[in-house]
Write a protein that holds these residues in place. Structure first.
Motif, PDB file in Angstrom:
ATOM      1  N   THR A 183       0.625  -1.718  -0.008  1.00  0.00           N
ATOM      2  CA  THR A 183       0.181   0.212   0.352  1.00  0.00           C
ATOM      3  C   THR A 183       0.920   1.094  -0.066  1.00  0.00           C
ATOM      4  OG1 THR A 183      -2.018  -1.301   0.815  1.00  0.00           O
ATOM      5  CG2 THR A 183      -2.102   1.029   1.225  1.00  0.00           C
ATOM      6  N   ILE A 184       1.832   1.246   0.745  1.00  0.00           N
ATOM      7  CA  ILE A 184       2.558   2.488   0.877  1.00  0.00           C
ATOM      8  C   ILE A 184       3.522   2.964  -1.226  1.00  0.00           C
ATOM      9  CG2 ILE A 184       4.937   3.312   2.148  1.00  0.00           C
ATOM     10  CD1 ILE A 184       4.157   2.128   4.271  1.00  0.00           C
ATOM     11  N   LEU A 185       3.534   1.425  -1.406  1.00  0.00           N
ATOM     12  CA  LEU A 185       4.551   2.036  -2.918  1.00  0.00           C
ATOM     13  C   LEU A 185       3.596   1.854  -3.952  1.00  0.00           C
ATOM     14  CD1 LEU A 185       6.990  -1.480  -2.597  1.00  0.00           C
ATOM     15  CD2 LEU A 185       7.183   0.712  -2.292  1.00  0.00           C
ATOM     16  N   ARG A 186       2.228   1.660  -3.081  1.00  0.00           N
ATOM     17  CA  ARG A 186       1.539   1.876  -4.384  1.00  0.00           C
ATOM     18  C   ARG A 186       0.727   3.121  -4.529  1.00  0.00           C
ATOM     19  NH1 ARG A 186      -1.818  -1.123  -3.000  1.00  0.00           N
ATOM     20  NH2 ARG A 186      -3.393   0.137  -1.972  1.00  0.00           N
ATOM     21  N   ARG A 187       0.548   4.245  -3.086  1.00  0.00           N
ATOM     22  CA  ARG A 187       0.264   4.653  -3.029  1.00  0.00           C
ATOM     23  C   ARG A 187       1.418   6.473  -3.047  1.00  0.00           C
ATOM     24  NH1 ARG A 187      -2.724   4.815   2.751  1.00  0.00           N
ATOM     25  NH2 ARG A 187      -4.959   3.753   1.789  1.00  0.00           N
ATOM     26  N   MET A 188       2.499   5.643  -3.473  1.00  0.00           N
ATOM     27  CA  MET A 188       4.084   7.153  -3.491  1.00  0.00           C
ATOM     28  C   MET A 188       3.904   7.783  -4.367  1.00  0.00           C
ATOM     29  SD  MET A 188       6.232   8.185  -1.391  1.00  0.00           S
ATOM     30  CE  MET A 188       6.569   6.946  -0.669  1.00  0.00           C
ATOM     31  N   PRO A 189       3.343   7.681  -5.706  1.00  0.00           N
ATOM     32  CA  PRO A 189       3.111   8.854  -6.759  1.00  0.00           C
ATOM     33  C   PRO A 189       1.809   9.955  -5.797  1.00  0.00           C
ATOM     34  CG  PRO A 189       3.411   6.987  -7.658  1.00  0.00           C
ATOM     35  CD  PRO A 189       3.227   6.442  -6.232  1.00  0.00           C
ATOM     36  N   ASP A 190       1.017   9.399  -5.442  1.00  0.00           N
ATOM     37  CA  ASP A 190       0.195  10.627  -4.805  1.00  0.00           C
ATOM     38  C   ASP A 190       0.219  11.067  -3.803  1.00  0.00           C
ATOM     39  OD1 ASP A 190      -1.762  10.025  -7.082  1.00  0.00           O
ATOM     40  OD2 ASP A 190      -3.083   8.229  -6.630  1.00  0.00           O
ATOM     41  N   TYR A 191       1.314  10.434  -2.642  1.00  0.00           N
ATOM     42  CA  TYR A 191       1.759  11.306  -1.824  1.00  0.00           C
ATOM     43  C   TYR A 191       2.800  12.369  -2.042  1.00  0.00           C
ATOM     44  CZ  TYR A 191       3.910  11.370   2.575  1.00  0.00           C
ATOM     45  OH  TYR A 191       4.354  11.611   4.003  1.00  0.00           O
ATOM     46  N   VAL A 192       3.567  11.924  -2.775  1.00  0.00           N
ATOM     47  CA  VAL A 192       4.730  13.340  -3.583  1.00  0.00           C
ATOM     48  C   VAL A 192       3.498  14.342  -4.190  1.00  0.00           C
ATOM     49  CG1 VAL A 192       6.328  13.997  -5.236  1.00  0.00           C
ATOM     50  CG2 VAL A 192       6.255  11.928  -3.497  1.00  0.00           C
ATOM     51  N   ASN A 193       2.692  14.024  -5.017  1.00  0.00           N
ATOM     52  CA  ASN A 193       1.624  14.599  -5.612  1.00  0.00           C
ATOM     53  C   ASN A 193       1.128  15.762  -5.469  1.00  0.00           C
ATOM     54  OD1 ASN A 193       3.370  14.971  -7.715  1.00  0.00           O
ATOM     55  ND2 ASN A 193       2.303  12.772  -8.750  1.00  0.00           N
ATOM     56  N   TYR A 194      -0.254  15.157  -3.934  1.00  0.00           N
ATOM     57  CA  TYR A 194      -0.943  15.749  -3.148  1.00  0.00           C
ATOM     58  C   TYR A 194      -1.349  15.379  -1.483  1.00  0.00           C
ATOM     59  CZ  TYR A 194      -3.157  14.869  -8.050  1.00  0.00           C
ATOM     60  OH  TYR A 194      -2.990  14.797  -9.239  1.00  0.00           O
ATOM     61  N   ILE A 195      -0.483  14.777  -1.054  1.00  0.00           N
ATOM     62  CA  ILE A 195      -0.005  14.850   0.001  1.00  0.00           C
ATOM     63  C   ILE A 195       0.484  16.039   0.756  1.00  0.00           C
ATOM     64  CG2 ILE A 195       0.428  13.797   2.785  1.00  0.00           C
ATOM     65  CD1 ILE A 195      -2.755  12.879   0.892  1.00  0.00           C
ATOM     66  N   CYS A 196       2.161  15.965  -0.218  1.00  0.00           N
ATOM     67  CA  CYS A 196       2.842  16.852   0.780  1.00  0.00           C
ATOM     68  C   CYS A 196       2.651  18.261  -0.320  1.00  0.00           C
ATOM     69  CB  CYS A 196       4.409  16.258  -0.256  1.00  0.00           C
ATOM     70  SG  CYS A 196       5.061  14.844   0.574  1.00  0.00           S
ATOM     71  N   PRO A 197       2.434  18.540  -0.978  1.00  0.00           N
ATOM     72  CA  PRO A 197       2.601  19.852  -1.091  1.00  0.00           C
ATOM     73  C   PRO A 197       1.072  20.764   0.024  1.00  0.00           C
ATOM     74  CG  PRO A 197       1.988  18.598  -3.414  1.00  0.00           C
ATOM     75  CD  PRO A 197       2.148  17.415  -2.247  1.00  0.00           C
ATOM     76  N   GLN A 198       0.395  19.822   0.568  1.00  0.00           N
ATOM     77  CA  GLN A 198      -0.406  20.483   1.654  1.00  0.00           C
ATOM     78  C   GLN A 198       0.151  21.124   2.683  1.00  0.00           C
ATOM     79  OE1 GLN A 198      -4.514  18.456   2.270  1.00  0.00           O
ATOM     80  NE2 GLN A 198      -2.790  16.557   1.686  1.00  0.00           N
ATOM     81  N   PHE A 199       1.529  20.740   3.005  1.00  0.00           N
ATOM     82  CA  PHE A 199       1.937  21.523   3.935  1.00  0.00           C
ATOM     83  C   PHE A 199       2.857  23.076   3.946  1.00  0.00           C
ATOM     84  CE2 PHE A 199       2.254  16.793   4.408  1.00  0.00           C
ATOM     85  CZ  PHE A 199       0.343  16.928   5.598  1.00  0.00           C
ATOM     86  N   ALA A 200       2.574  23.415   2.769  1.00  0.00           N
ATOM     87  CA  ALA A 200       2.353  24.112   2.139  1.00  0.00           C
ATOM     88  C   ALA A 200       1.426  25.013   2.408  1.00  0.00           C
ATOM     89  CB  ALA A 200       3.942  24.574   1.175  1.00  0.00           C
ATOM     90  N   HIS A 201       0.844  24.805   2.048  1.00  0.00           N
ATOM     91  CA  HIS A 201      -0.217  25.856   2.435  1.00  0.00           C
ATOM     92  C   HIS A 201      -0.897  25.472   4.242  1.00  0.00           C
ATOM     93  CE1 HIS A 201      -0.271  26.263  -1.778  1.00  0.00           C
ATOM     94  NE2 HIS A 201      -0.615  24.445  -2.183  1.00  0.00           N
ATOM     95  N   THR A 202      -0.790  25.093   5.030  1.00  0.00           N
ATOM     96  CA  THR A 202      -1.066  25.421   6.707  1.00  0.00           C
ATOM     97  C   THR A 202      -0.184  26.448   6.595  1.00  0.00           C
ATOM     98  OG1 THR A 202       0.791  23.543   6.957  1.00  0.00           O
ATOM     99  CG2 THR A 202      -1.583  22.702   6.773  1.00  0.00           C
ATOM    100  N   HIS A 203      -1.584  26.658   8.403  1.00  0.00           N
ATOM    101  CA  HIS A 203      -0.562  27.707   9.115  1.00  0.00           C
ATOM    102  C   HIS A 203      -0.196  27.158   9.719  1.00  0.00           C
ATOM    103  CE1 HIS A 203      -5.396  28.621   7.721  1.00  0.00           C
ATOM    104  NE2 HIS A 203      -4.243  29.667   6.859  1.00  0.00           N
ATOM    105  N   VAL A 204       0.310  26.319  10.594  1.00  0.00           N
ATOM    106  CA  VAL A 204       1.105  25.295  11.642  1.00  0.00           C
ATOM    107  C   VAL A 204       1.251  23.991  11.493  1.00  0.00           C
ATOM    108  CG1 VAL A 204       0.928  24.812  14.007  1.00  0.00           C
ATOM    109  CG2 VAL A 204      -0.841  26.930  13.397  1.00  0.00           C
TER     110      VAL A 204
END
Length: 294
Positions: A183-204
């Motif tokens: 599951t971790i390996l299968r999700r990696m492209p979406d993790y990079v493209n849709y999960i990580c970028p969110q943390f540039a927009h968070t307040h904390v």
């Protein structure tokens, strides 16, 4: 963003520890008598458990080995954005629940892994509280991050995140190490493209960093304890944050940058209480003034 109908969103990957942040907010809401409309991010997945398995098998046959819950094709991003927009404007919207296990499903007389019917949010709530994978997602089609008044990211260092996911999925859901690793390996492209970028927009952002060896998360026998870690807390805008007060209230804490404070892992909940209680106070004061001027 809305003064009358504020929104708090917690976003983080599967196994990141967002539920512990949710518990902290539940305590704040109870203590401050705040009536929150709670939204579970899993309820905005597109497919229930059975259909997701079928879709995944079809994707694999077609050569797509990266079909995951993290990406836009398997989530109702537009509907989540519409809920946030609607709540911010008029304090209402539609939600449903995702029933993870037999205990959750029993009151609804449904199978685990299914959704309850869509329903209107309760009337006269003080704020909307979201916890899930996509509270700050931005795509060419939708901008969910623009709506919350307070956006919080929960982002353990990656090996710790994997240890937490492995432990949860193996002990709570009965999966094998091999299944979770897949599951971790299968999700990696979406993790990079849709999960990580969110943390540039968070307040904390809250990032837990272990102080023990987690170099091979796939053989770890347990999750590092809170006292075996430090928590890095980064504020996108430090204006109004009373850093001297935080450092005085939390022993062994220090500042690593002008917008970043580091606290012992065992003090993470205390830090959240000290940081977010004033946020909630200010939200409720602004809401009171806005409604009083209606």
């Amino acid at each position: 963003m809305s003064e009358r109908h504020p929104i708090i969103a917690i976003t983080g990957s599967s196994g990141a520890g967002t539920t512990s942040v949710t518990r902290t907010f539940e305590n704040i809401f109870r203590r401050e008598s705040v009536h929150a409309a709670v939204i579970e991010g899993d309820s905005f997945h597109r497919y229930d458990r059975k259909e997701m398995k079928l879709r995944m098998a079809e994707a694999e046959k077609a050569g797509n080995n990266n079909f995951s819950h993290f990406g836009p094709e398997n989530n109702l991003f537009a509907e989540l954005a519409e809920l946030f927009r609607s709540y911010g404007e008029v304090g209402n919207g539609q939600r449903r629940k995702y029933l993870h296990d037999t205990e959750e499903a029993a009151p609804y007389k449904q199978e685990p892994g299914t959704f309850t019917p869509w329903e209107q949010l309760p009337a006269d709530t003080d704020l909307l509280f979201y916890e899930g994978l996509h509270g700050a997602v931005i795509t060419p089609e939708v901008n969910i991050a623009q709506h919350p008044d307070l956006l919080i990211g929960v982002v353990p260092v990656i090996n710790l995140e994997w240890i937490q996911k492995l432990w949860r999925d193996k002990s709570k859901r009965g999966y094998s190490t091999e299944a979770v690793t897949d599951t971790i390996l299968r999700r990696m492209p979406d993790y990079v493209n849709y999960i990580c970028p969110q943390f540039a927009h968070t307040h904390v952002n809250f990032q837990r960093v272990p102080t023990v060896d987690t170099s091979n998360p796939f053989i770890a026998r347990d999750i590092p304890a809170p006292d075996e870690s430090m928590v890095v807390i980064r504020f996108s805008n430090p204006k109004g944050i009373d850093f001297p007060y935080l450092l005085n209230m939390i022993n062994d804490s220090f500042m690593s940058r002008a917008n970043t404070v580091v606290v012992p892992g065992g003090k993470m909940e205390l830090a959240m209480q000290l940081i977010f209680t004033p946020f909630v106070w200010r939200m409720m004061e602004r809401r009171k003034r806005a409604l009083g001027g209606a």
